[in-house]
Design an enzyme around this catalytic site. Structure first.
Site, mmCIF file in Angstrom:
data_model
loop_
_atom_site.group_PDB
_atom_site.id
_atom_site.type_symbol
_atom_site.label_atom_id
_atom_site.label_comp_id
_atom_site.label_asym_id
_atom_site.label_seq_id
_atom_site.Cartn_x
_atom_site.Cartn_y
_atom_site.Cartn_z
ATOM 1 N N GLU A 47 1.034 -1.136 0.007
ATOM 2 C CA GLU A 47 -0.034 -0.121 -0.125
ATOM 3 C C GLU A 47 0.856 1.260 -0.067
ATOM 4 O O GLU A 47 1.831 1.330 0.863
ATOM 5 C CB GLU A 47 -0.884 -0.077 1.264
ATOM 6 C CG GLU A 47 -2.173 1.104 0.960
ATOM 7 C CD GLU A 47 -2.601 1.564 2.276
ATOM 8 O OE1 GLU A 47 -3.153 2.821 2.241
ATOM 9 O OE2 GLU A 47 -2.411 1.194 3.399
ATOM 10 N N ASP A 72 5.702 4.519 3.340
ATOM 11 C CA ASP A 72 5.360 5.901 3.665
ATOM 12 C C ASP A 72 6.531 6.618 4.127
ATOM 13 O O ASP A 72 7.204 5.729 4.709
ATOM 14 C CB ASP A 72 3.995 6.240 4.750
ATOM 15 C CG ASP A 72 3.423 7.767 4.517
ATOM 16 O OD1 ASP A 72 2.341 7.871 3.993
ATOM 17 O OD2 ASP A 72 3.902 8.689 4.689
ATOM 18 N N ASP A 121 -2.447 12.049 -2.340
ATOM 19 C CA ASP A 121 -2.747 13.521 -2.554
ATOM 20 C C ASP A 121 -2.832 13.586 -4.165
ATOM 21 O O ASP A 121 -1.802 13.078 -4.812
ATOM 22 C CB ASP A 121 -1.361 14.350 -2.298
ATOM 23 C CG ASP A 121 -1.257 15.701 -2.430
ATOM 24 O OD1 ASP A 121 -2.094 16.181 -3.183
ATOM 25 O OD2 ASP A 121 -0.831 16.294 -1.544
ATOM 26 N N ASP A 157 -11.391 9.821 -4.117
ATOM 27 C CA ASP A 157 -12.456 10.662 -3.906
ATOM 28 C C ASP A 157 -12.596 11.811 -5.011
ATOM 29 O O ASP A 157 -13.208 12.516 -5.161
ATOM 30 C CB ASP A 157 -13.019 11.153 -2.578
ATOM 31 C CG ASP A 157 -11.844 12.311 -2.247
ATOM 32 O OD1 ASP A 157 -10.719 11.834 -2.158
ATOM 33 O OD2 ASP A 157 -12.136 13.359 -1.794
#
Length: 220
Positions: A47, A72, A121, A157
């Site tokens: 991920e 990350d 982002d 989204d």
């Protein structure tokens, strides 16, 4: 730096499920994730930009026959996912602290079976295009690291970013692309295992549609 951040960095420094600069595995893990980290031969799933690791941990709970690695650059974020995995007793979860552009330094070609990109982002300005996680420079990395036929998932989204991705993925060799602009009211709803991050749940409750796509690494 706040005391809370310092505590999380300390947690990472001793956490066996966090790979970061300063630990021996940081320079030796490439090609050896299954042997050295997970002690099994199960498929590896990444991920990217995993944040607090909610989705990474959620996927690991739902599919214990796979190994999940959240990636990350923010150590204080992945510390939360790391500790959550410990609390749940999950041995099929790890976190890698690095920038996504350096993934080749940590994975051999074909070492990864799936990649999830969840609510990244969108980098909306034109001058930010090269930072979008579905820009060609990143897609070239994914193509190299994914095994033949390996799957890439995207949830967002942000409609403009989704449309952008629908163009760049096929243009850069990804195949069998299927998508929906309303995941929770589509036949694909069960494909994401019903997992919602905190912010995804907030978006959904406010009436935002969740876009989702799945595609495969081509042969280029």
């Amino acid at each position: 730096m706040t005391r809370r951040k310092l505590q999380r960095f300390l947690q990472n420094s001793i956490a066996t499920n966090v790979i970061e600069n300063g630990k021996p595995a940081y320079s030796t893990i490439k090609g050896n994730w299954k042997r050295d980290q997970f002690k099994n031969d199960n498929p590896i799933v990444l991920e990217l930009a995993c944040g607090k690791g909610e989705y990474t941990v959620g996927l690991a709970e739902k599919t214990p026959d796979r190994n999940f690695i959240g990636v990350d650059i923010k150590g204080d974020r992945i510390a939360r996912g790391s500790q959550l995995a410990f609390q749940k007793g999950l041995n099929n979860v790890a976190f890698l602290r690095t920038d996504i552009q350096y993934l080749r330094e940590f994975f051999e070609p074909g070492e990864v079976s799936e990649i999830w990109i969840t609510f990244p982002d969108p980098q909306p300005r034109d001058k930010q295009e090269k930072h979008r996680l579905t820009h060609r420079r990143f897609l070239d990395i994914y193509t190299e690291l994914l095994q033949p036929g390996g799957i890439l998932h995207l949830k967002t989204d942000n409609a403009p970013f989704f449309e952008y991705s629908l163009e760049t993925l096929p243009a850069n060799g990804f195949t069998d692309l299927i998508s929906t602009r309303d995941l929770y009211n589509s036949p694909m709803n069960n494909w994401h295992h019903g997992i919602k991050t905190k912010y995804e749940a907030m978006f959904f409750e406010k009436g935002f549609s969740i876009n989702y796509l799945q595609c495969r690494r081509g042969n280029r």
